[in-house]
Design an enzyme around this catalytic site. Structure first.
Site, PDB file in Angstrom:
ATOM      1  N   ASP A 171       8.717  -3.316   2.077  1.00  0.00           N
ATOM      2  CA  ASP A 171       8.746  -1.856   1.975  1.00  0.00           C
ATOM      3  C   ASP A 171       7.545  -1.373   1.164  1.00  0.00           C
ATOM      4  O   ASP A 171       7.088  -2.061   0.255  1.00  0.00           O
ATOM      5  CB  ASP A 171      10.028  -1.407   1.254  1.00  0.00           C
ATOM      6  CG  ASP A 171      11.178  -1.208   2.227  1.00  0.00           C
ATOM      7  OD1 ASP A 171      11.027  -1.524   3.419  1.00  0.00           O
ATOM      8  OD2 ASP A 171      12.237  -0.717   1.777  1.00  0.00           O
ATOM      9  N   TYR A 254      20.278   8.396  -5.837  1.00  0.00           N
ATOM     10  CA  TYR A 254      21.353   7.730  -5.100  1.00  0.00           C
ATOM     11  C   TYR A 254      22.386   8.763  -4.673  1.00  0.00           C
ATOM     12  O   TYR A 254      22.856   9.558  -5.487  1.00  0.00           O
ATOM     13  CB  TYR A 254      22.007   6.670  -6.002  1.00  0.00           C
ATOM     14  CG  TYR A 254      22.955   5.765  -5.268  1.00  0.00           C
ATOM     15  CD1 TYR A 254      22.484   4.675  -4.554  1.00  0.00           C
ATOM     16  CD2 TYR A 254      24.322   6.011  -5.293  1.00  0.00           C
ATOM     17  CE1 TYR A 254      23.352   3.852  -3.868  1.00  0.00           C
ATOM     18  CE2 TYR A 254      25.196   5.179  -4.604  1.00  0.00           C
ATOM     19  CZ  TYR A 254      24.706   4.108  -3.896  1.00  0.00           C
ATOM     20  OH  TYR A 254      25.572   3.295  -3.220  1.00  0.00           O
ATOM     21  N   LEU A 255      22.724   8.742  -3.424  1.00  0.00           N
ATOM     22  CA  LEU A 255      23.725   9.683  -2.918  1.00  0.00           C
ATOM     23  C   LEU A 255      25.092   9.022  -3.064  1.00  0.00           C
ATOM     24  O   LEU A 255      25.462   8.174  -2.259  1.00  0.00           O
ATOM     25  CB  LEU A 255      23.428  10.005  -1.452  1.00  0.00           C
ATOM     26  CG  LEU A 255      24.373  10.973  -0.777  1.00  0.00           C
ATOM     27  CD1 LEU A 255      24.274  12.372  -1.353  1.00  0.00           C
ATOM     28  CD2 LEU A 255      24.125  11.007   0.718  1.00  0.00           C
ATOM     29  N   ASP A 314      10.900   1.289  11.792  1.00  0.00           N
ATOM     30  CA  ASP A 314      11.991   0.401  11.380  1.00  0.00           C
ATOM     31  C   ASP A 314      13.322   1.143  11.266  1.00  0.00           C
ATOM     32  O   ASP A 314      14.181   0.757  10.491  1.00  0.00           O
ATOM     33  CB  ASP A 314      11.614  -0.233  10.026  1.00  0.00           C
ATOM     34  CG  ASP A 314      12.522  -1.400   9.652  1.00  0.00           C
ATOM     35  OD1 ASP A 314      13.038  -2.060  10.562  1.00  0.00           O
ATOM     36  OD2 ASP A 314      12.731  -1.623   8.446  1.00  0.00           O
TER      37      ASP A 314
HETATM   38  N1  ATP Z   1      19.483   7.154  -1.751  1.00  0.00           N
HETATM   39  C1  ATP Z   1      20.556   6.485  -1.337  1.00  0.00           C
HETATM   40  N2  ATP Z   1      21.789   6.837  -1.723  1.00  0.00           N
HETATM   41  C2  ATP Z   1      22.876   6.158  -1.313  1.00  0.00           C
HETATM   42  N3  ATP Z   1      22.826   5.106  -0.492  1.00  0.00           N
HETATM   43  C3  ATP Z   1      21.636   4.707  -0.060  1.00  0.00           C
HETATM   44  C4  ATP Z   1      20.423   5.363  -0.455  1.00  0.00           C
HETATM   45  N4  ATP Z   1      19.385   4.746   0.138  1.00  0.00           N
HETATM   46  C5  ATP Z   1      19.916   3.750   0.855  1.00  0.00           C
HETATM   47  N5  ATP Z   1      21.259   3.713   0.749  1.00  0.00           N
HETATM   48  C6  ATP Z   1      22.191   2.761   1.380  1.00  0.00           C
HETATM   49  O1  ATP Z   1      21.772   1.457   1.129  1.00  0.00           O
HETATM   50  C7  ATP Z   1      21.444   0.789   2.337  1.00  0.00           C
HETATM   51  C8  ATP Z   1      20.210  -0.048   2.101  1.00  0.00           C
HETATM   52  O2  ATP Z   1      19.146   0.787   1.731  1.00  0.00           O
HETATM   53  P1  ATP Z   1      17.767   0.726   2.499  1.00  0.00           P
HETATM   54  O3  ATP Z   1      18.044   0.871   3.947  1.00  0.00           O
HETATM   55  O4  ATP Z   1      16.847   1.704   1.881  1.00  0.00           O
HETATM   56  O5  ATP Z   1      17.325  -0.748   2.144  1.00  0.00           O
HETATM   57  P2  ATP Z   1      16.511  -1.819   2.957  1.00  0.00           P
HETATM   58  O6  ATP Z   1      16.358  -2.973   2.053  1.00  0.00           O
HETATM   59  O7  ATP Z   1      15.296  -1.201   3.516  1.00  0.00           O
HETATM   60  O8  ATP Z   1      17.510  -2.218   4.098  1.00  0.00           O
HETATM   61  P3  ATP Z   1      17.192  -2.632   5.605  1.00  0.00           P
HETATM   62  O9  ATP Z   1      16.387  -3.848   5.553  1.00  0.00           O
HETATM   63  O10 ATP Z   1      18.540  -2.796   6.204  1.00  0.00           O
HETATM   64  O11 ATP Z   1      16.409  -1.516   6.194  1.00  0.00           O
HETATM   65  C9  ATP Z   1      21.258   1.897   3.358  1.00  0.00           C
HETATM   66  O12 ATP Z   1      21.608   1.494   4.639  1.00  0.00           O
HETATM   67  C10 ATP Z   1      22.199   2.955   2.873  1.00  0.00           C
HETATM   68  O13 ATP Z   1      23.500   2.732   3.359  1.00  0.00           O
HETATM   69 MN    MN Z   2      14.614  -0.714   5.411  1.00  0.00          MN
END
Ligand code: ATP
Ligand code: MN
Length: 422
Positions: A171, A254-255, A314
Site C-alpha cells: 500500500d 476508524y469508522l 485493487d
Molecule cells: N477507516 C476504517 N474504519 C473502519 N474499518 C475499516 C477502515 N478501513 C478499513 N476498514 C476495514 O478493514 C478492512 C481492511 O482494511 P483495508 O482494506 O484498508 O486493508 P488492506 O490491508 O488493504 O486489505 P486488503 O488487502 O484486503 O485490501 C476493510 O475491508 C474494512 O472492512
Molecule cells: Mn487493500
C-alpha cells in the site's frame, strides 16, 4: 528421358534443401532479433475496441474540458475554508460521533475537516496494537480521547514507481491521504478523513504498545522495526523509523460502526492467466444490472471514476454504510504516473450510465481545477502528497473520464447515459 527425369528430380531436391535452409535461417533470426529493434511490450490481451473508440473521443474532446470553469470558484473557496483551520476545537470528536447527515459520512464543512485532520495528527496516543484486518501491515492507534485510528505505514518514497500489475506492491500511505482530498474535491463525501502523521517509535509507540505488537517488533541495529500482523506480513519486510526515530504513515479515522461488505463486481482475478467475466464480456453490465439497484450501480460507477483517477486497480470488496458505498482502502493508488489503466473504468464504459450530479460536478473540475484545489487543501498541513508527475497524471486521466462519458453519449445518447435525479 530417365536422365532428364533424374535431373529434374535432383533440381527439385536441391531447391527443397535451399528452401529448408532458408526457413531455418529465418526461424533462428527471430530469436536473434537485434537489440535496437525495440517493439513495445505486448499486452497480455489485445486492446479492446472500446478503448480505441474512447481514444477517438479523447482526440476530439470539446475545449471546455481543457479550460477552467468559473462556476467552480465558489466550491473551491468552500473547500479551502473547510480545510483551513489550524486549531482543533475540543469538541470536534463529539461532533464527529454524533454526525448523522445525508450529505456526508463525516463533517465536511465549516472548517471541521481541517479540525479533524489536526486532531488525527496531534491527538495523544494511549495505545498501539496490530490491526490484523486485511492483508497489509497496519496498526491501530487508540488516542487518549478513545478515538480509534488506522495507521498505514510509509513503504515508498513519493517518486518511487511501482512496476508490475496494477495491484502490485505494498500500500502507498500517501495514496490513502490523497484519496481523501480527491474524494472531497469530487464531492464524494462517503469517505474517512486521512492525514500524514509521524510517530516516534521509542517515545510514542513502545511505552503504549500491546504485548502482541511488541512480539512483532525487531531490533535492527539501533532501530526498532515493525513487521506487524497481517496476511502478507513477513518478519523480513519490516518498516523502520527514519533518522529522527519516526515512522511516517497515513492516519485514517476508524469508522466504529456496523457496515456491510460486498464483492465488487469488477474485481480482478489476481492471476494474470485468469480473466474475469467483465474482462471478456463487454455486456457484463447487463448481468450486474439484474442484481443491483440503479442507485448502487451509479454509486459503483462513481467509485470506478475515483479509482481510475487514483489508479487504484485493487477494489475487490466494498463496504456500505447507510446504503452508500464508503471509499475505504485507497492505498493501492499512485503507483505509476505514466500508467492509465483504462479498464478501471469498466463500470462506466460497460454500463454507460452516470448520475447527473456526478457529471455536473465533474464538468466543473476541468482545466486543472481538480488538482489545484487538492494541492491547496493539502498545503494547510504542510505536506506534499504526490509528485508533480502524479498530479499531471490525475488531470490527464480526468480527460479520459470525459472522453469515456462522451463515448457513452455518442453511443446511447445523453438521455440514456446521464441519469437525472441521482
Ligand atoms: N477507516 C476504517 N474504519 C473502519 N474499518 C475499516 C477502515 N478501513 C478499513 N476498514 C476495514 O478493514 C478492512 C481492511 O482494511 P483495508 O482494506 O484498508 O486493508 P488492506 O490491508 O488493504 O486489505 P486488503 O488487502 O484486503 O485490501 C476493510 O475491508 C474494512 O472492512
Ligand atoms: Mn487493500
Amino acid at each position: 528421358m530417365s536422365l532428364n527425369y533424374a535431373f529434374t528430380f535432383s533440381l527439385f531436391l536441391i531447391i527443397l534443401v535451399v528452401l529448408n535452409l532458408y526457413f531455418f535461417y529465418t526461424l533462428n533470426g527471430v530469436n536473434k532479433k537485434p537489440t535496437y529493434f525495440n517493439l513495445p511490450k505486448l499486452r497480455s490481451h489485445p486492446l479492446p475496441d472500446v478503448f480505441t473508440e474512447i481514444f477517438e473521443y479523447l482526440n476530439y474532446l470539446p475545449s471546455k474540458y481543457k479550460s477552467r470553469n468559473n462556476k467552480f470558484n465558489l466550491i473551491r473557496s468552500n473547500l479551502i475554508s473547510s480545510f483551513n483551520s489550524s486549531v482543533s476545537k475540543n469538541n470536534v470528536w463529539d461532533i464527529t460521533d454524533n454526525w448523522i447527515n445525508e450529505a456526508s459520512l463525516f463533517p465536511h464543512k465549516d472548517g471541521l475537516p481541517g479540525q479533524i485532520i489536526q486532531a488525527l495528527r496531534q491527538g495523544e496516543i494511549a495505545l498501539v496494537d496490530n490491526a490484523p484486518k486485511g492483508t497489509q501491515l497496519k496498526l491501530l492507534l487508540l488516542l487518549k480521547d478513545k478515538r480509534k485510528i488506522f495507521f498505514k505505514p510509509k513503504r515508498y518514497n513519493l517518486d518511487d514507481i511501482i512496476h508490475g500489475t496494477i495491484y502490485s506492491g505494498f500500500d502507498r500511505h500517501n495514496s490513502e491521504v490523497f484519496a481523501y482530498y480527491l474524494a472531497m474535491a469530487l464531492n464524494f463525501t462517503w469517505v474517512a478523513p486521512a492525514a500524514i502523521r509521524r510517530i516516534h517509535v521509542e517515545r510514542d509507540v513502545v511505552p503504549v504498545a500491546t504485548p502482541g505488537l511488541k512480539r512483532t517488533m525487531l531490533r535492527n541495529g539501533s532501530s526498532l522495526c515493525i513487521y506487524g500482523k497481517c496476511f502478507y506480513c513477513k518478519s523480513n519486510e519490516t518498516v523502520c523509523p527514519d533518522k529522527k526515530g519516526e515512522l511516517e504513515g497515513a492516519v485514517i479515522l476508524y469508522l466504529d460502526k456496523h457496515f456491510r461488505q460486498y464483492k465488487y463486481p469488477w474485481k480482478r482475478s489476481y492471476n494474470t492467466k485468469v480473466q474475469m467475466e467483465w474482462e471478456r464480456n463487454n455486456d457484463f453490465c447487463k448481468k450486474v444490472i439484474l442484481t443491483l439497484s440503479t442507485r448502487r450501480l451509479l454509486n459503483l460507477i462513481d467509485v470506478s471514476i475515483f479509482d481510475f483517477l487514483l489508479q487504484n486497480g485493487d477494489r475487490h470488496d466494498y463496504e456500505v454504510y447507510r446504503d452508500k458505498v464508503i471509499l475505504l482502502d485507497n492505498g493501492k493508488g499512485l503507483g505509476n504516473p505514466t500508467a492509465d489503466e483504462l479498464d478501471i473504468l469498466a463500470p462506466l464504459y460497460q454500463c454507460c450510465m452516470l448520475s447527473s450530479s456526478t457529471w455536473q460536478y465533474l464538468e466543473l473540475l476541468a482545466g486543472g481545477s481538480l488538482t489545484d484545489v487538492i494541492k491547496i487543501m493539502a498545503a494547510f498541513q504542510g505536506e506534499t502528497l504526490a509528485t508533480e508527475d502524479h498530479y499531471r497524471a490525475v488531470e490527464r486521466r480526468l480527460l479520459k473520464v470525459y472522453a469515456t462519458v462522451q463515448y457513452c453519449i455518442g453511443k446511447h445518447g445523453s438521455a440514456k447515459v446521464i441519469k437525472l435525479g441521482f
